[in-house]
Design a protein around this motif. Structure first.
Motif, short mmCIF file in Angstrom:
data_model
loop_
_atom_site.label_atom_id
_atom_site.label_comp_id
_atom_site.label_asym_id
_atom_site.label_seq_id
_atom_site.Cartn_x
_atom_site.Cartn_y
_atom_site.Cartn_z
N PRO A 22 0.79 -1.24 0.00
CA PRO A 22 0.00 0.00 0.00
C PRO A 22 0.82 1.29 0.00
O PRO A 22 0.31 2.33 -0.39
N VAL A 23 2.09 1.25 0.47
CA VAL A 23 2.80 2.53 0.65
C VAL A 23 4.13 2.57 -0.10
O VAL A 23 4.97 3.40 0.19
N ARG A 57 -1.05 5.66 -3.81
CA ARG A 57 -1.40 6.82 -3.00
C ARG A 57 -0.20 7.64 -2.51
O ARG A 57 -0.38 8.73 -1.96
N ALA A 61 7.23 5.31 1.08
CA ALA A 61 7.08 5.75 2.48
C ALA A 61 8.17 5.18 3.37
O ALA A 61 8.08 5.26 4.59
N ALA A 63 11.84 2.36 3.98
CA ALA A 63 12.29 0.98 3.88
C ALA A 63 11.13 0.09 4.34
O ALA A 63 10.19 0.56 4.96
N ASP A 64 11.20 -1.19 4.02
CA ASP A 64 10.16 -2.12 4.47
C ASP A 64 10.48 -2.53 5.90
O ASP A 64 11.42 -3.29 6.15
N ILE A 65 9.70 -2.00 6.83
CA ILE A 65 10.02 -2.20 8.25
C ILE A 65 9.92 -3.68 8.63
O ILE A 65 10.59 -4.12 9.57
N GLY A 102 13.48 6.00 4.03
CA GLY A 102 14.19 5.56 2.83
C GLY A 102 13.61 6.15 1.56
O GLY A 102 14.31 6.29 0.55
N GLU A 105 15.13 9.51 1.32
CA GLU A 105 16.56 9.29 1.03
C GLU A 105 16.75 8.97 -0.45
O GLU A 105 17.69 9.43 -1.09
N GLU A 125 12.52 7.99 11.06
CA GLU A 125 13.14 6.78 11.62
C GLU A 125 13.29 6.82 13.13
O GLU A 125 13.19 5.78 13.79
N PRO A 132 18.03 7.45 10.03
CA PRO A 132 18.00 7.21 8.60
C PRO A 132 19.32 6.56 8.20
O PRO A 132 20.38 7.11 8.47
N GLY A 133 19.23 5.40 7.60
CA GLY A 133 20.46 4.63 7.37
C GLY A 133 20.89 4.56 5.92
O GLY A 133 21.76 3.78 5.56
N PHE A 275 4.68 0.49 16.45
CA PHE A 275 4.21 0.96 15.13
C PHE A 275 3.18 -0.02 14.58
O PHE A 275 2.07 0.37 14.19
N PHE A 276 3.52 -1.29 14.58
CA PHE A 276 2.59 -2.28 14.02
C PHE A 276 1.41 -2.50 14.97
O PHE A 276 0.29 -2.74 14.53
N ARG A 279 -1.40 -0.10 14.34
CA ARG A 279 -2.15 -0.41 13.11
C ARG A 279 -2.99 -1.67 13.28
O ARG A 279 -4.11 -1.76 12.81
N LYS A 283 -7.80 -3.53 13.54
CA LYS A 283 -8.41 -4.74 12.96
C LYS A 283 -9.18 -5.46 14.07
O LYS A 283 -8.59 -5.97 15.02
N1 CAA Z 1 7.19 -0.84 5.88
C1 CAA Z 1 6.29 -1.85 5.91
N2 CAA Z 1 4.96 -1.67 6.03
C2 CAA Z 1 4.53 -0.39 6.14
C3 CAA Z 1 5.40 0.71 6.12
C4 CAA Z 1 6.79 0.45 5.98
N3 CAA Z 1 7.69 1.44 5.93
N4 CAA Z 1 4.67 1.83 6.24
C5 CAA Z 1 3.40 1.46 6.33
N5 CAA Z 1 3.30 0.11 6.27
C6 CAA Z 1 2.08 -0.70 6.28
C7 CAA Z 1 1.32 -0.55 7.57
O1 CAA Z 1 1.77 -1.48 8.54
C8 CAA Z 1 -0.10 -0.85 7.12
O2 CAA Z 1 -0.22 -2.25 6.99
P1 CAA Z 1 -1.62 -2.96 7.28
O3 CAA Z 1 -2.60 -2.33 6.35
O4 CAA Z 1 -1.34 -4.38 7.04
O5 CAA Z 1 -1.92 -2.65 8.72
C9 CAA Z 1 -0.15 -0.27 5.72
O6 CAA Z 1 1.22 -0.15 5.30
C10 CAA Z 1 -0.79 1.09 5.63
O7 CAA Z 1 -0.20 1.94 6.60
P2 CAA Z 1 -1.06 2.94 7.49
O8 CAA Z 1 -2.24 2.25 8.03
O9 CAA Z 1 -0.12 3.59 8.43
O10 CAA Z 1 -1.55 3.96 6.35
P3 CAA Z 1 -1.72 5.53 6.44
O11 CAA Z 1 -2.20 5.96 5.12
O12 CAA Z 1 -2.48 5.91 7.66
O13 CAA Z 1 -0.25 6.13 6.65
C11 CAA Z 1 2.11 6.35 6.19
C12 CAA Z 1 0.72 5.97 5.64
C13 CAA Z 1 2.13 7.86 6.55
C14 CAA Z 1 3.11 6.07 5.13
C15 CAA Z 1 2.38 5.53 7.47
O14 CAA Z 1 2.16 4.16 7.20
C16 CAA Z 1 3.78 5.63 7.98
O15 CAA Z 1 4.10 6.59 8.69
N6 CAA Z 1 4.65 4.64 7.66
C17 CAA Z 1 5.96 4.52 8.19
C18 CAA Z 1 6.91 5.51 7.57
C19 CAA Z 1 8.29 5.28 8.12
O16 CAA Z 1 8.51 5.19 9.30
N7 CAA Z 1 9.28 5.24 7.21
C20 CAA Z 1 10.62 5.02 7.58
C21 CAA Z 1 10.90 3.55 7.52
S1 CAA Z 1 12.49 3.15 8.13
C22 CAA Z 1 13.56 3.56 6.89
O17 CAA Z 1 13.18 3.99 5.86
C23 CAA Z 1 14.99 3.30 7.26
C24 CAA Z 1 16.00 3.79 6.31
O18 CAA Z 1 16.63 4.78 6.53
C25 CAA Z 1 16.29 3.02 5.12
#
Ligand code: CAA
Length: 696
Positions: A22-23, A57, A61, A63-65, A102, A105, A125, A132-133, A275-276, A279, A283
């Motif tokens: 989704p993101v 959308r 958003a 890296a894949d957490i 990411g 980045e 992060e 941020p890595g 975080f998880f 969300r 459910k």
């Molecule tokens: N990785 C994996 N899954 C993610 C994700 C991510 N980065 N971001 C969101 N998701 C998943 C959520 O767990 C959720 O899953 P479910 O539907 O199964 O519950 C789904 O995507 C939708 O997320 P939201 O319900 O949060 O949707 P939203 O529209 O309300 O918000 C968002 C969207 C603003 C992007 C919010 O999801 C968010 O803040 N995400 C995290 C962003 C984040 O922290 N990014 C940094 C990641 S770490 C990184 O990137 C390290 C690096 O330096 C490389």
């Protein structure tokens, strides 16, 4: 399933589109084809410029957490970003939605960024206990300057497109078709043949700050004031500082090492869990996609006291007009006056304009007539906690509320099924339990009655999220999840003092743990007279608590309680209270002894875990992570410890059961008697999550 990465052409411009709903997280199955396509495009002489865009959308958003904590597969994100930087033709990120972590980045690996006006960009992060890595702490300071980068990275708060344009993070903000504009922008850059400088090679915003590192160190000290014992904010700041003191490559390697260190730590595990968890809490079994939320365009709130006022402010802040009902014009005037005063404080602090304050105040309508609630889609009562009072309120609401209106009680303890019976529409009745101060605290316990309709639950979750709350659905029991566990946490507080602890010692154990305050400080804040009245009504006593109240020491509001409050807020130990404790212990024939900090933890926090296990066992909470979400968002449980149930597993369930057994054997008090679930999980080396799965 669509391809996660596709390449299309618009003449000499190549468009790479990421499509990973989704993101658009940067999962391995995105990174691998993205890396391959970028290599091809870099060396393709027919391509004169590159646009990096996303389907769906949002831009990427992050890296894949879900991959964190597992071996990460090649290609890694930093390599992909470095590869983009080697392009000798213009690269442009087309940003819509949220470019986070990411994702930002990746966008900063491009020479240019073009963003939609509604886009948001940030490096959140730190909220996951990491930094941020993928070069974020190095490239962001080069684009927006070290001071702004420091604030953005340590707070994790994203900025909007306008701010991003003003600060140099994006090069153009577009109103119309984003992709068409990004292609046009890329083509113009290619045609201009201007020298291309990779972000990592820019230095103009760093040089002036290097000249005065002492001033920058002072800024670091300032932003870290709120870091609450967490490692990630400090590491983020250190890494931004490295951008000023080290060459890019060296600082980027240090950043990567910091990332690996933090990601395997307990704090980051805890914050990712939360975080998880937040969300997951949305459910709810029995509430499906077909249970569409009802439309909530107008809310009624009964009671303009502290809770009613705060609840009303929450809705108005979220853009939903509120009609507040009180019993008399004076009470109404008083309540609206407090609301206006609260907004006035926000204006004086600069977080609200006079104009916005006036607009918000215009969204309140005061009334003393129930008939004025007839057009409300949701009515929440925040009146006195007494079943007889609730009966009158709900009986009246049943008569005046329009069909389909949701009738909610903000009760903290009472039986919602009982309340529902006062109406002819129990399917529309539920609990919506806000936490004080309701306009600030994020938790919203949604209490599901035995007859509450699924779409009513869906509506409460949706409207809760819309006004910025963190909703958690719980079942009916005395105190629900939060207050029931709070009761268990405080059950031994009186006896610990009698046996030898002091309020200051026990509260310090809590604040050292990371709680914003300890039990006695919390009681003083809430008012000791409330518990005293309840005890009297139940025929119960508490030697110290009662004696304090008999002396008029009701807590902060009277300037003294367990502590003295010379400035009205800061607790100071009072020798008179210590003498009172000694006296009461003597009267009871208790020989006071030294109480260790470990004992305080075991006798206050372990019963809370035990009660959490009971709550899980009884199905009052759907899953253990819901309990963690309740405690972090409603009671200030430290985020770096992931909530009580997550923390219990860090301590080790066998150890907790062993100590509960010890105290149960010694005192015979039920609060220590390990719940069958806790005992079973400890014996099997299991986790609360396993128990949730087994129950599902
Ligand atoms: N990785 C994996 N899954 C993610 C994700 C991510 N980065 N971001 C969101 N998701 C998943 C959520 O767990 C959720 O899953 P479910 O539907 O199964 O519950 C789904 O995507 C939708 O997320 P939201 O319900 O949060 O949707 P939203 O529209 O309300 O918000 C968002 C969207 C603003 C992007 C919010 O999801 C968010 O803040 N995400 C995290 C962003 C984040 O922290 N990014 C940094 C990641 S770490 C990184 O990137 C390290 C690096 O330096 C490389």
């Amino acid at each position: 399933m669509s391809q996660p990465v596709t390449v299309t052409r618009d003449g000499n411009v190549a468009i790479v589109t990421i499509d990973n709903p989704p993101v658009n997280a940067m999962s391995f199955h995105v990174r691998e084809p993205l890396h391959a396509r970028l290599l091809e495009l870099r060396d393709d002489s027919s391509v004169e410029a590159l646009v990096l865009a996303c389907a769906g959308r949002t831009f990427v958003a992050g890296a894949d957490i879900t991959e964190f904590g597992k071996p990460i597969q090649y290609p890694f994100l930093p390599e992909i970003i470095d590869l983009i930087e080697t392009f000798q033709k213009p690269t442009v990120a087309a940003v819509h939605g949220t470019a986070l972590g990411g994702g930002l980045e990746l966008a900063m690996g491009c020479h240019f960024r073009v963003a939609e006006a509604s886009a948001k960009m940030g490096l959140p992060e730190v909220k996951l206990g990491i930094l941020p890595g993928a070069g974020g702490t190095q490239r962001l300071p080069r684009l927006v300057g070290p001071s702004k980068a420091l604030k953005m990275i340590v707070s994790g708060t994203p900025i909007g497109a306008k701010d991003a344009l003003a600060s140099g993070l994006v090069d153009e903000v577009v109103d119309g078709d984003l992709l068409a504009n990004a292609i046009r922008f890329a083509r113009e850059k290619a045609a201009s043949k201007a020298t291309l400088i990779a972000v990592s090679q820019r230095d103009d915003k760093l040089a002036p700050v290097r000249a005065n590192m002492a001033a920058f160190d002072a800024e670091i000290a300032e932003v870290l004031k709120k870091s609450k014992g967490l490692d990630a904010p400090k590491t983020c700041a250190q890494s931004v500082r490295n951008a000023l003191t080290m060459p890019f490559a060296e600082a980027a390697t240090a950043e990567r090492n910091f990332f690996h260190e933090l990601v395997k730590g307990d704090q980051s595990r805890a914050q990712r869990h939360l975080f998880f968890a937040e969300r997951e809490a949305n459910k709810v079994p029995g509430v499906g996609k077909d249970d569409k939320p009802r439309k909530i365009a107008k809310v009624g709130v009964i009671g303009a006291g502290t809770m009613g006022g705060g609840i009303s402010m929450s809705f108005v802040n979220g853009g939903i007009p509120v009609t507040i009902l009180e019993m008399s014009d004076e009470a109404l005037k008083r309540g609206l006056g407090v609301i206006e005063k609260n907004y006035g404080i926000s204006v004086s602090r600069g977080s609200l304009t006079e104009e916005a304050k006036a607009k918000r105040m215009s969204m309140f309508k005061g009334t003393t007539d129930y008939a004025d609630l007839a057009d409300c889609d949701l009515i929440i009562e925040a009146v006195f906690e007494e079943m007889g009072v609730k009966e009158k309120v709900f009986g009246t609401l049943d008569k005046i509320a329009k069909p389909g209106a949701i009738l909610a009680s903000n009760t903290s303890y009472l039986d919602v099924n009982e309340i529902a019976k006062f109406t002819s529409r129990p399917q529309d009745v539920l609990g919506m339990h806000f936490f004080s101060p309701a306009n600030v605290m994020k938790l919203l316990e949604i209490v599901r009655g035995s007859k509450t309709a699924p779409d009513v639950i869906a509506t409460a979750i949706a409207v809760g999220k819309a006004i910025g709350k963190v909703p958690v659905v719980v079942g009916v029991c005395h105190g629900f999840v939060g207050n029931r566990m709070l009761g268990a946490r405080g059950a031994e507080a009186e006896d610990l003092l009698l046996e030898g602890a002091t309020p200051a010692q026990a509260d310090k154990v809590f604040t050292d743990f990371g709680w914003p305050m300890g039990t006695y400080q919390m009681w003083d804040l809430a008012g000791l007279d409330i518990g005293w009245r309840t005890r009297k009504s139940l025929g119960k006593t508490a030697a110290i608590g009662d004696a304090l109240c008999e002396q008029g020491r009701y807590g902060q509001k009277t300037g003294k309680g367990y502590y003295l409050y010379p400035d009205g807020r800061t607790p100071v130990s009072d020798p008179e209270v210590e003498a009172l404790i000694v006296e009461k212990a003597r009267e009871k024939g208790i020989n006071r002894r030294d109480i260790s900090n470990e004992e305080i933890t075991e006798r206050m926090m372990y019963p809370m875990i035990n009660e959490g296990a009971r709550i899980l066992e009884e199905g009052i909470a759907i899953r253990s992570s819901d309990i963690d979400t309740v405690w972090v968002n409603g009671y200030g449980f430290p985020v770096g410890k992931g909530g009580p149930m997550f923390w219990a597993e860090l301590v080790g369930l066998p150890k907790i059961v062993e100590r509960l057994d010890y105290w149960y054997g010694k005192t015979g008090k039920e609060v220590y008697n390990p719940s069958p679930l806790l005992r079973k999980l400890a014996a099997q080396n299991g986790s609360f999550a396993d128990a949730t799965k087994a129950a599902a």
